[in-house]
Design an enzyme around this catalytic site. Structure first.
Site, PDB file in Angstrom:
ATOM      1  N   HIS A  77      49.836  61.525  31.035  1.00 31.28           N
ATOM      2  CA  HIS A  77      49.782  61.698  29.547  1.00 31.28           C
ATOM      3  C   HIS A  77      49.794  63.323  29.333  1.00 31.28           C
ATOM      4  CE1 HIS A  77      48.235  61.290  25.599  1.00 31.28           C
ATOM      5  NE2 HIS A  77      47.098  61.947  25.737  1.00 31.28           N
ATOM      6  N   GLN A  79      51.785  65.563  31.096  1.00 27.89           N
ATOM      7  CA  GLN A  79      52.964  65.916  31.290  1.00 27.89           C
ATOM      8  C   GLN A  79      53.844  65.460  29.888  1.00 27.89           C
ATOM      9  OE1 GLN A  79      54.143  67.837  33.820  1.00 27.89           O
ATOM     10  NE2 GLN A  79      51.991  68.007  34.141  1.00 27.89           N
ATOM     11  N   ASP A  80      53.520  64.263  29.621  1.00 25.84           N
ATOM     12  CA  ASP A  80      54.174  63.956  28.378  1.00 25.84           C
ATOM     13  C   ASP A  80      54.035  64.721  27.209  1.00 25.84           C
ATOM     14  OD1 ASP A  80      55.578  61.622  26.697  1.00 25.84           O
ATOM     15  OD2 ASP A  80      53.507  60.976  25.797  1.00 25.84           O
ATOM     16  N   HIS A  81      52.706  65.185  26.955  1.00 23.53           N
ATOM     17  CA  HIS A  81      52.434  66.112  25.954  1.00 23.53           C
ATOM     18  C   HIS A  81      53.360  67.270  25.989  1.00 23.53           C
ATOM     19  CE1 HIS A  81      49.300  64.856  23.171  1.00 23.53           C
ATOM     20  NE2 HIS A  81      48.811  64.183  24.264  1.00 23.53           N
TER      21      HIS A  81
END
Length: 104
Positions: A77, A79-81
């Site tokens: 999550h 890394q996604d941000h």
């Protein structure tokens, strides 16, 4: 999951979120032809993104030195941000350029 690991994750999420939010504010300023404010906000966005990236770089350095980082949904999550903020910031830079050209 220990507190230090959670702090790293939250540091990435918080700084990436700030970078994306500041980039959005910069875009709104550019829409109003306030390019000085847009540039200021993008500089702040860059700083937040750099802070998030520095946290990630520290993790990569430790991984290269043999200190394995636990991978879980929280880290995915985070890394996604970070990747979303980077992509959004790149897009906003291009849009600001277009708004500047349109204003001339």
């Amino acid at each position: 999951m220990d507190d230090q690991y959670l702090n790293v994750i939250m540091g990435i999420i918080m700084n990436a979120g700030n970078a994306k939010g500041l980039a959005h504010e910069a875009l709104e300023s550019a829409k109003q032809n306030d390019f000085e404010k847009a540039n200021q906000l993008m500089a702040e966005s860059n700083q937040s993104l750099a802070e998030a990236h520095n946290v990630q770089s520290e993790m990569l350095t430790k991984e290269a030195q043999g200190e394995h980082t636990e991978m879980n949904l929280y880290m995915v999550h985070a890394q996604d941000h970070l990747m979303t903020a980077i992509t959004y910031q790149d897009l906003v830079k291009e849009l600001i350029t277009l708004y500047k050209k349109n204003a001339q």
